[in-house]
Write an enzyme that holds these catalytic residues in place. Structure first.
Site, PDB file in Angstrom:
ATOM      1  N   GLY A  51       0.782  -1.239   0.000  1.00  0.00           N
ATOM      2  CA  GLY A  51       0.000   0.000   0.000  1.00  0.00           C
ATOM      3  C   GLY A  51       0.807   1.278   0.000  1.00  0.00           C
ATOM      4  O   GLY A  51       0.376   2.286  -0.543  1.00  0.00           O
ATOM      5  N   ASP A 110      -5.645   2.456  10.078  1.00  0.00           N
ATOM      6  CA  ASP A 110      -7.046   2.097  10.282  1.00  0.00           C
ATOM      7  C   ASP A 110      -7.177   1.618  11.727  1.00  0.00           C
ATOM      8  O   ASP A 110      -7.127   2.431  12.640  1.00  0.00           O
ATOM      9  CB  ASP A 110      -7.416   1.038   9.241  1.00  0.00           C
ATOM     10  N   SER A 111      -7.263   0.321  11.977  1.00  0.00           N
ATOM     11  CA  SER A 111      -7.305  -0.154  13.369  1.00  0.00           C
ATOM     12  C   SER A 111      -5.965   0.094  14.051  1.00  0.00           C
ATOM     13  O   SER A 111      -5.872   0.135  15.273  1.00  0.00           O
ATOM     14  CB  SER A 111      -7.608  -1.646  13.404  1.00  0.00           C
ATOM     15  N   THR A 114      -1.511  -3.039  12.087  1.00  0.00           N
ATOM     16  CA  THR A 114      -0.335  -3.201  11.232  1.00  0.00           C
ATOM     17  C   THR A 114       0.814  -2.331  11.742  1.00  0.00           C
ATOM     18  O   THR A 114       1.923  -2.817  11.979  1.00  0.00           O
ATOM     19  CB  THR A 114      -0.668  -2.809   9.773  1.00  0.00           C
TER      20      THR A 114
HETATM   21  P1  IMP Z   1      -4.857  -1.556  10.186  1.00  0.00           P
HETATM   22  O1  IMP Z   1      -3.878  -2.614  10.524  1.00  0.00           O
HETATM   23  O2  IMP Z   1      -6.281  -1.908  10.551  1.00  0.00           O
HETATM   24  O3  IMP Z   1      -4.475  -0.163  10.632  1.00  0.00           O
HETATM   25  O4  IMP Z   1      -4.974  -1.520   8.632  1.00  0.00           O
HETATM   26  C1  IMP Z   1      -3.946  -1.144   7.859  1.00  0.00           C
HETATM   27  C2  IMP Z   1      -3.933  -1.924   6.568  1.00  0.00           C
HETATM   28  O5  IMP Z   1      -5.257  -2.309   6.132  1.00  0.00           O
HETATM   29  C3  IMP Z   1      -3.386  -1.023   5.540  1.00  0.00           C
HETATM   30  O6  IMP Z   1      -1.977  -1.159   5.474  1.00  0.00           O
HETATM   31  C4  IMP Z   1      -4.126  -1.481   4.291  1.00  0.00           C
HETATM   32  O7  IMP Z   1      -3.433  -2.555   3.706  1.00  0.00           O
HETATM   33  C5  IMP Z   1      -5.460  -1.987   4.781  1.00  0.00           C
HETATM   34  N1  IMP Z   1      -6.524  -0.977   4.698  1.00  0.00           N
HETATM   35  C6  IMP Z   1      -7.159  -0.382   5.738  1.00  0.00           C
HETATM   36  N2  IMP Z   1      -8.078   0.482   5.303  1.00  0.00           N
HETATM   37  C7  IMP Z   1      -8.036   0.449   3.944  1.00  0.00           C
HETATM   38  C8  IMP Z   1      -8.762   1.136   2.914  1.00  0.00           C
HETATM   39  O8  IMP Z   1      -9.642   1.977   3.129  1.00  0.00           O
HETATM   40  N3  IMP Z   1      -8.418   0.816   1.638  1.00  0.00           N
HETATM   41  C9  IMP Z   1      -7.457  -0.090   1.333  1.00  0.00           C
HETATM   42  N4  IMP Z   1      -6.747  -0.740   2.264  1.00  0.00           N
HETATM   43  C10 IMP Z   1      -7.047  -0.485   3.571  1.00  0.00           C
END
Ligand code: IMP
Ligand code: MG
Length: 190
Positions: A51, A110-111, A114
């Protein structure tokens, strides 16, 4: 060069952040990074694949300090506890991050699972400093340890694509960030 037909947003993918707006903000982030980085010291930029790849490419070309680029791939899966867990597919131990200034770059917070997982993994190797830079930060609750010192845009809780972000590995090449309509009714989906 550059005189071709301008890329036109598809009506079914509403533009959330336009190309010019993104480029302006990336320049501002790079200026702040340069200003706050210890003069003359090298920086290791560790980008989360896939990403971050477009953001990375634009950002690094605006950074003036000596740079090394590293990549890490993170995969999320449902663990035994049914909680989402993050697995890093690369061995960060091989990168020699000890004593180095490290900047993590990711496309979206997002959450935060990652970023928290990558930060934790980097921290184990004793960097001189560790900061994170994300293009987008969603307006959602986050796990602990997922703070980003540098944020491009605060955005609502929408699923977005483009500028590196995908849905099912598509749309990464769009030069802007678009909101993906729910239910995958975008053109060409199956
Ligand atoms: P987290 O671990 O929930 O913060 O999510 C992060 C990962 O989820 C990012 O590195 C993306 O790969 C994926 N992701 C989260 N939201 C989106 C979105 O709106 N579009 C595309 N990928 C997303
Ligand atoms: Mg993805």
């Amino acid at each position: 060069m550059g005189n071709g037909t301008p890329a036109r947003p598809r009506p079914e993918l509403p533009v959330l952040l336009g190309k010019a707006e993104i480029h302006q903000r990336v320049a501002e982030l790079a200026a702040r990074l340069a200003e706050e980085h210890p003069a003359g010291e090298p920086l290791v930029v560790l980008a989360v694949m896939k990403g971050a790849l477009v953001f990375l490419a634009d950002l690094i070309r605006r950074l003036p300090m000596p740079l090394e680029i590293e990549l890490v791939t993170a995969r999320s899966y449902r663990g035994r506890t049914r909680r989402e867990e993050i697995e890093l597919l690369d061995d960060l131990g091989a990168l020699g991050l000890g004593g180095r200034h490290v900047l993590l770059v990711d496309c979206v917070l997002d959450s935060g699972r990652t970023l928290a997982a990558v930060r934790r993994a980097v921290a184990e190797h004793g960097p001189a400093s560790l900061k994170s830079c994300v293009l987008l930060r969603k307006d959602v609750p986050r796990v602990a340890g997922a703070e980003a010192e540098y944020v491009g845009f605060d955005v609502p809780d929408l699923f977005v694509v483009g500028y590196g972000l995908d849905h099912a590995n598509r749309w990464r090449h769009l030069p802007y960030v678009a909101a993906l309509p729910p239910q995958g009714d975008e053109e060409g989906s199956h």
